[in-house]
Write a protein that holds these residues in place. Sequence first.
Motif, short mmCIF file in Angstrom:
data_model
loop_
_atom_site.label_atom_id
_atom_site.label_comp_id
_atom_site.label_asym_id
_atom_site.label_seq_id
_atom_site.Cartn_x
_atom_site.Cartn_y
_atom_site.Cartn_z
N VAL A 45 -20.94 -18.87 13.22
CA VAL A 45 -20.08 -18.25 12.21
C VAL A 45 -20.14 -19.04 10.91
CG1 VAL A 45 -18.52 -17.27 13.94
CG2 VAL A 45 -18.04 -19.53 12.96
N ASP A 46 -19.74 -18.35 9.83
CA ASP A 46 -19.69 -19.01 8.53
C ASP A 46 -18.27 -19.47 8.21
OD1 ASP A 46 -18.28 -16.79 7.70
OD2 ASP A 46 -19.90 -15.94 6.51
N ALA A 47 -18.01 -19.76 6.94
CA ALA A 47 -16.73 -20.36 6.56
C ALA A 47 -15.54 -19.45 6.76
CB ALA A 47 -16.79 -20.80 5.09
N VAL A 48 -15.76 -18.13 6.81
CA VAL A 48 -14.65 -17.20 7.01
C VAL A 48 -14.80 -16.47 8.35
CG1 VAL A 48 -14.04 -16.88 4.59
CG2 VAL A 48 -15.85 -15.47 5.60
N TYR A 49 -15.51 -17.09 9.29
CA TYR A 49 -15.67 -16.60 10.65
C TYR A 49 -16.45 -15.30 10.76
CZ TYR A 49 -12.42 -20.24 12.08
OH TYR A 49 -11.81 -21.46 12.29
N GLY A 93 -2.21 -18.70 19.40
CA GLY A 93 -1.64 -19.87 18.75
C GLY A 93 -2.70 -20.92 18.44
N HIS A 94 -3.62 -21.11 19.36
CA HIS A 94 -4.72 -22.05 19.16
C HIS A 94 -5.58 -21.65 17.97
CE1 HIS A 94 -8.64 -23.92 19.69
NE2 HIS A 94 -9.15 -22.74 20.00
N LEU A 95 -5.95 -20.37 17.89
CA LEU A 95 -6.82 -19.90 16.80
C LEU A 95 -6.12 -19.98 15.45
CD1 LEU A 95 -8.61 -16.81 18.40
CD2 LEU A 95 -9.44 -19.15 18.18
N LEU A 96 -4.85 -19.60 15.40
CA LEU A 96 -4.13 -19.65 14.13
C LEU A 96 -3.95 -21.09 13.66
CD1 LEU A 96 -1.38 -16.90 14.64
CD2 LEU A 96 -3.54 -16.73 13.37
N ARG A 133 -5.55 -25.55 9.87
CA ARG A 133 -6.15 -26.84 9.57
C ARG A 133 -7.30 -26.68 8.57
NH1 ARG A 133 -5.33 -27.46 15.19
NH2 ARG A 133 -7.50 -26.91 15.63
N GLN A 134 -8.09 -25.64 8.74
CA GLN A 134 -9.21 -25.43 7.82
C GLN A 134 -8.73 -25.05 6.43
OE1 GLN A 134 -11.38 -22.78 10.76
NE2 GLN A 134 -13.09 -23.84 9.82
N ILE A 135 -7.67 -24.26 6.34
CA ILE A 135 -7.12 -23.89 5.04
C ILE A 135 -6.61 -25.12 4.31
CG2 ILE A 135 -5.23 -22.67 3.91
CD1 ILE A 135 -5.55 -20.51 6.12
N LEU A 195 -7.74 -13.96 5.31
CA LEU A 195 -8.05 -13.60 6.69
C LEU A 195 -6.92 -14.06 7.62
CD1 LEU A 195 -10.04 -12.54 8.85
CD2 LEU A 195 -11.02 -14.85 8.92
N TYR A 196 -6.43 -15.25 7.40
CA TYR A 196 -5.32 -15.77 8.22
C TYR A 196 -4.10 -14.85 8.12
CZ TYR A 196 -1.48 -18.72 9.80
OH TYR A 196 -0.38 -19.20 10.46
N ASP A 197 -3.74 -14.48 6.89
CA ASP A 197 -2.57 -13.62 6.71
C ASP A 197 -2.77 -12.29 7.42
OD1 ASP A 197 -1.37 -15.57 5.20
OD2 ASP A 197 -1.94 -14.70 3.26
N GLU A 198 -4.00 -11.78 7.40
CA GLU A 198 -4.29 -10.50 8.06
C GLU A 198 -4.12 -10.60 9.57
OE1 GLU A 198 -8.14 -7.75 9.21
OE2 GLU A 198 -8.24 -8.95 7.37
N VAL A 199 -4.81 -11.56 10.18
CA VAL A 199 -4.81 -11.61 11.65
C VAL A 199 -3.47 -12.10 12.20
CG1 VAL A 199 -7.32 -11.89 11.74
CG2 VAL A 199 -5.85 -13.93 11.73
N ALA A 200 -2.77 -12.95 11.43
CA ALA A 200 -1.46 -13.41 11.89
C ALA A 200 -0.44 -12.28 11.91
CB ALA A 200 -0.96 -14.55 11.00
#
Length: 271
Positions: A117-121, A170-173, A178-180, A191-196
């Motif tokens: 995967v790249d920087a935004v999965y 919870g693990h993925l979020l 941490r990456q953000i 992307l985080y806001d979307e999937v969360a």
Amino acid sequence: MTIVATGTGTPAGKGVGPLLRVWRERRRVSQLALRADSSARHISFVETGRSRPSEEMVLRLAEHLQVPVRERNSLLLAAGYAPHYPETPWDDPALGALREGLERLIEGYEPYPALVVDAVYDVVAANRGITTLLDGVPEALLRPPLNAMRLTLHPEGLAPRIRNLGEWRGHLLAQMERQIALHRSEPLRALYDEVAAYPLPESAGAEAQPASPVPYFALPMRIEHEGRVLSFVSSISTFNTPMDVTVSELAIETFLPADPATAKYLRAPGD
């Protein structure tokens, strides 16, 4: 697939000094001058904008502060220099040997799942072990660029089949958080806001624990597949000392069987 360029989120209009200070504070480094073979006075002058660092000094400070490669280019631009690290498109012929090597690597990992995967999965490469798990996923979620986080957590994706979705989600979020914090990437934040915000499937939490205790050595992803529950633990690898932005943001994720039953089934799925 082509890697989507991601923004750094670096505040516009700031010089290199304040940006370096932000990185030093983030890394909690108090003796940067000693590490960079400079003086505390000079570092102070650089951070306050009273002194313009050389290109070599910017790169040296960035190295000691473990600044990501993309952000190092941003620091150089803020100091008035040209970017030092190229950003080669994933499908560029110059990366041909790298693409071939990664494809061979994840193919050699079969029958176990593996992907790059790249920087935004966004998935740039995947083996047949991954595609095996995608049966029944709606076509809309499989259109390129295929996104690993969206595919996993979407209520119409893999989420309804993940038996320990609460823990795995919870693990993925937390991983994305941490990456953000490290990269300050606006696309990754979006992307985080979307999937969360995805609603949990009705089946979430139906079985939080395995039917019989298993001594897992890491948090597993327990997913239903053709009437069985398969358990995997993931491992992520990145490149050592990358000299290209694109390469620096690649990650190879492999999934190991977390129990003997999963390993046996993957080696002989017809049994």
